[in-house]
Design a protein around this motif. Structure first.
Motif, mmCIF file in Angstrom:
data_model
loop_
_atom_site.group_PDB
_atom_site.id
_atom_site.type_symbol
_atom_site.label_atom_id
_atom_site.label_comp_id
_atom_site.label_asym_id
_atom_site.label_seq_id
_atom_site.Cartn_x
_atom_site.Cartn_y
_atom_site.Cartn_z
ATOM 1 N N PRO A 73 49.197 40.424 44.320
ATOM 2 C CA PRO A 73 50.064 40.914 43.239
ATOM 3 C C PRO A 73 51.444 40.267 43.253
ATOM 4 C CG PRO A 73 48.903 42.734 44.295
ATOM 5 C CD PRO A 73 48.685 41.532 45.159
ATOM 6 N N LEU A 74 52.008 40.043 44.448
ATOM 7 C CA LEU A 74 53.313 39.398 44.535
ATOM 8 C C LEU A 74 53.233 37.958 44.050
ATOM 9 C CD1 LEU A 74 56.263 39.322 45.406
ATOM 10 C CD2 LEU A 74 55.483 38.760 47.729
ATOM 11 N N VAL A 75 52.194 37.245 44.515
ATOM 12 C CA VAL A 75 52.025 35.848 44.099
ATOM 13 C C VAL A 75 51.763 35.774 42.591
ATOM 14 C CG1 VAL A 75 50.559 33.809 44.338
ATOM 15 C CG2 VAL A 75 51.200 35.120 46.365
ATOM 16 N N GLY A 76 50.868 36.649 42.105
ATOM 17 C CA GLY A 76 50.556 36.647 40.675
ATOM 18 C C GLY A 76 51.746 37.037 39.831
ATOM 19 N N GLY A 77 52.490 38.050 40.268
ATOM 20 C CA GLY A 77 53.667 38.476 39.532
ATOM 21 C C GLY A 77 54.753 37.415 39.521
ATOM 22 N N THR A 78 54.950 36.751 40.676
ATOM 23 C CA THR A 78 55.944 35.683 40.754
ATOM 24 C C THR A 78 55.560 34.521 39.841
ATOM 25 O OG1 THR A 78 56.465 36.287 43.044
ATOM 26 C CG2 THR A 78 57.117 34.088 42.310
ATOM 27 N N ALA A 79 54.275 34.141 39.867
ATOM 28 C CA ALA A 79 53.813 33.058 39.001
ATOM 29 C C ALA A 79 53.984 33.416 37.531
ATOM 30 C CB ALA A 79 52.342 32.746 39.304
ATOM 31 N N ALA A 80 53.659 34.669 37.186
ATOM 32 C CA ALA A 80 53.784 35.099 35.791
ATOM 33 C C ALA A 80 55.239 35.094 35.336
ATOM 34 C CB ALA A 80 53.185 36.487 35.621
ATOM 35 N N HIS A 81 56.145 35.480 36.237
ATOM 36 C CA HIS A 81 57.560 35.596 35.853
ATOM 37 C C HIS A 81 58.257 34.236 35.787
ATOM 38 C CE1 HIS A 81 61.371 37.695 35.319
ATOM 39 N NE2 HIS A 81 61.905 36.877 36.224
ATOM 40 N N TYR A 82 57.981 33.378 36.762
ATOM 41 C CA TYR A 82 58.721 32.117 36.853
ATOM 42 C C TYR A 82 57.944 30.926 36.286
ATOM 43 C CZ TYR A 82 61.895 34.725 39.834
ATOM 44 O OH TYR A 82 62.798 35.660 40.314
ATOM 45 N N ALA A 83 56.646 31.074 36.072
ATOM 46 C CA ALA A 83 55.864 29.984 35.489
ATOM 47 C C ALA A 83 54.958 30.554 34.404
ATOM 48 C CB ALA A 83 55.052 29.266 36.574
ATOM 49 N N GLY A 109 36.008 35.825 51.577
ATOM 50 C CA GLY A 109 36.174 37.218 51.203
ATOM 51 C C GLY A 109 37.532 37.502 50.590
ATOM 52 N N LEU A 110 38.505 36.642 50.888
ATOM 53 C CA LEU A 110 39.847 36.798 50.334
ATOM 54 C C LEU A 110 39.884 36.490 48.839
ATOM 55 C CD1 LEU A 110 42.980 37.031 50.769
ATOM 56 C CD2 LEU A 110 42.943 34.622 51.399
ATOM 57 N N LEU A 111 39.058 35.537 48.400
ATOM 58 C CA LEU A 111 39.119 35.071 47.012
ATOM 59 C C LEU A 111 38.869 36.172 45.976
ATOM 60 C CD1 LEU A 111 37.456 31.541 47.307
ATOM 61 C CD2 LEU A 111 39.827 32.057 46.727
ATOM 62 N N PRO A 112 37.843 37.036 46.156
ATOM 63 C CA PRO A 112 37.653 38.094 45.149
ATOM 64 C C PRO A 112 38.861 38.997 44.996
ATOM 65 C CG PRO A 112 35.727 37.944 46.582
ATOM 66 C CD PRO A 112 36.777 37.082 47.184
ATOM 67 N N PHE A 113 39.537 39.295 46.104
ATOM 68 C CA PHE A 113 40.716 40.159 46.042
ATOM 69 C C PHE A 113 41.884 39.444 45.373
ATOM 70 C CE2 PHE A 113 38.313 42.057 49.564
ATOM 71 C CZ PHE A 113 38.302 43.381 49.162
ATOM 72 N N PHE A 114 42.001 38.138 45.610
ATOM 73 C CA PHE A 114 43.059 37.387 44.951
ATOM 74 C C PHE A 114 42.800 37.282 43.456
ATOM 75 C CE2 PHE A 114 45.823 35.944 48.280
ATOM 76 C CZ PHE A 114 46.909 35.408 47.608
ATOM 77 N N ILE A 115 41.538 37.158 43.083
ATOM 78 C CA ILE A 115 41.200 37.066 41.665
ATOM 79 C C ILE A 115 41.586 38.343 40.933
ATOM 80 C CG2 ILE A 115 39.218 37.065 40.087
ATOM 81 C CD1 ILE A 115 37.967 34.948 41.946
ATOM 82 N N SER A 116 41.320 39.494 41.550
ATOM 83 C CA SER A 116 41.679 40.762 40.908
ATOM 84 C C SER A 116 43.159 41.068 41.080
ATOM 85 C CB SER A 116 40.834 41.904 41.490
ATOM 86 O OG SER A 116 41.048 42.031 42.883
ATOM 87 N N GLY A 117 43.709 40.781 42.271
ATOM 88 C CA GLY A 117 45.086 41.154 42.567
ATOM 89 C C GLY A 117 46.127 40.374 41.795
ATOM 90 N N THR A 118 45.871 39.081 41.539
ATOM 91 C CA THR A 118 46.840 38.288 40.783
ATOM 92 C C THR A 118 46.817 38.614 39.299
ATOM 93 O OG1 THR A 118 45.207 36.496 40.598
ATOM 94 C CG2 THR A 118 46.796 36.338 42.398
#
Length: 488
Positions: free
Chosen positions: A194-204, A62-71
């Motif tokens: 969002p934090l993980v996705g934003g961090t990945a977008a900014h640093y990688a 159930g976590l995966l759908p939220f991670f897909i949208s949140g990142t």
């Protein structure tokens, strides 16, 4: 003498014991010992420790759908730049993925009722893996949209089928708390993604993040193979009934089912009204979070994608607190009101736990956030806005957690389908609404947009109150196969 499950019961006003009649249908708690023994045995198939493992596994799915949208959300500006597009165009991928999630939930729930929960997970998770790889390699907007659709389609059964698993292994008096834990664990996504996705977008790169989601899909797929047995109650699957009837089953293809059949459950006014109220409440979440980079981010000069992602944390923390809290409270409310009625189960009692969220936390937080963004400058405005996101996160799950448990209570034998119908209907409307949020903010401003959202949330409160007040009468209008206490 115990009343039969088919006895009808009028609505009981607070503090007044209802007397069963034959005019309105309400499931009753029945003390028939033979039925009760069978009922208890069904829920003793798994030990408490096994139930916790299963709860953890379906929560991960159930976590995966939220991670897909949140990142994806905090990466929109970078994706738009990378694919030579604009923020509003890229944000359409969110609407498309929500549409795909609703379709996937309907398909997954239909087949989970027929074949069982385990096969659905094993078929859909590979789609998530392929879709995530495709998104990470997308070279233009059409490729991004197609792969996002496949990605969301593969992840979508996580919520509806997961709720079905919880309905399979937890009985009525335990289900609200289990559902709350499930939603809280799943809603780590809105808190962290969002934090993980934003961090990945900014640093990688946002592409690395999407590829990582595919790797997570592989890990979940392997865990499902190893640790998830079939949880459906013995003899209740469609295939079990087909075999018992002596009919032939196709050997070279799956049975063809209508994926939209769960939507017919919304013929029930109760299920339809809860779906509508859930949409109106959840809309505030999207109004606050989806355009966050263009509202709070621009207003307070936050340009770092990682910091934009960090702004989502208060809402996610509120989700994590609100869901288990509301689940536990709703269980206690069900037990207390049943005792007040002398053992009569009134399903809508669980919805009483939603009222504080729908009346205060949700509408007030979105309204105040709009005013703060427009009129309060500097760190004070930012801090107060983040507090509003926290309150909204709590309020949304105070509504959604008991509402989800109510759907499972009311349609226990078709719990996954009931959840999919609710989520699917809500998601279809939400996908259209999300596409209008940014243009509305750009045209009319954040105060106007948030005020409209708050008013709609208060309408959601009125709908929930009416459902509680007139639940028995509404159930008597259309019977879609409501559960009784004996099979809950």
């Amino acid at each position: 003498m115990s009343p039969s499950p088919s006895t009808r019961l009028p609505y009981s006003s607070p503090g007044v014991q209802a007397q069963p009649t034959d005019t309105e249908r309400t499931p009753l708690l029945n003390d028939n010992s033979a039925i009760k023994l069978t009922h208890e045995e069904v829920y003793r198939r798994f030990s408490p420790s096994q139930k916790r493992v299963l709860l953890a596994l379906v929560s991960a799915s159930g976590l995966l759908p939220f991670f897909i949208s949140g990142t994806f959300v905090p990466s929109i500006p970078q994706i738009a730049k990378d694919l030579n597009s604009t923020g509003p165009v890229v944000s359409l991928a969110i609407s498309l993925s929500i549409l795909a999630a609703s379709l996937g939930g309907l398909i997954g729930s239909s087949y989970s009722t027929f074949y069982g929960r385990r096969p659905v997970y094993l078929v859909t998770l590979p789609l998530l893996i392929v879709g995530s790889a495709g998104v990470s390699l997308a070279r233009n907007i059409p490729e991004l949209m197609i792969c996002r659709f496949i990605q969301a389609l593969g992840a979508s059964p996580g919520m509806s089928v997961g709720a079905g698993v919880i309905g399979d292994i937890y009985k009525l008096e335990e289900r609200g708390q289990a559902m709350g834990i499930y939603l809280a664990a799943s809603l780590l996504g809105p808190a962290l993604a969002p934090l993980v996705g934003g961090t990945a977008a900014h640093y990688a790169s946002w592409r690395i993040m999407q590829f990582s989601l595919g790797v997570c899909g592989v890990a979940t797929f392997i865990s499902t193979i190893l640790f998830l047995p079939e949880t459906s109650h013995p003899g209740t699957r469609g295939i079990d009934k087909l075999i018992a009837s002596g009919k032939r089953i196709p050997q070279w293809r799956p049975v063809i089912l209508n994926p939209f059949s769960p939507l017919w459950l919304l013929k029930s006014p109760n299920l339809f009204l809860v779906a509508i109220s859930g949409y109106l409440i959840l809309l505030t979440d999207y109004v606050l979070l989806m355009p966050l980079a263009y509202t709070i981010g621009v207003r307070y000069n936050i340009k770092n994608e990682a910091l934009i992602g960090a702004c989502f944390l208060p809402a996610g923390l509120g989700n994590m607190i609100g869901a288990p809290l509301a689940g536990r409270i709703s269980d206690k409310i069900v037990t207390r009101w049943r005792e007040k009625r002398g053992g009569v189960w009134y399903p809508e009692d669980r919805l009483r736990a939603t009222l504080s969220g729908a009346l205060f936390f949700v509408p007030v937080s979105v309204l105040v956030s709009g005013l703060l963004t427009e009129y309060v400058h500097g760190k004070l405005g930012l801090v107060l806005n983040l507090f509003c996101l926290f309150l909204n996160g709590i309020g949304v799950d105070i509504v959604l957690s008991p509402s989800a448990a109510y759907n499972v209570d009311l349609m226990h034998s078709r719990s996954a389908e009931a959840m999919a119908a609710n989520n699917g209907f809500r998601s279809i409307i939400m996908s259209l609404s999300i596409a209008a949020i940014l243009p509305m903010i750009n045209t009319y401003g954040v105060v106007f947009t948030n005020t409209i959202s708050a008013i709609l949330a208060w309408i959601g409160f009125v709908i929930l109150w009416a459902t509680i007040r007139h639940g028995a009468q509404l159930r008597a209008i259309v019977d879609v196969g409501f559960s009784t206490a004996n099979n809950n």
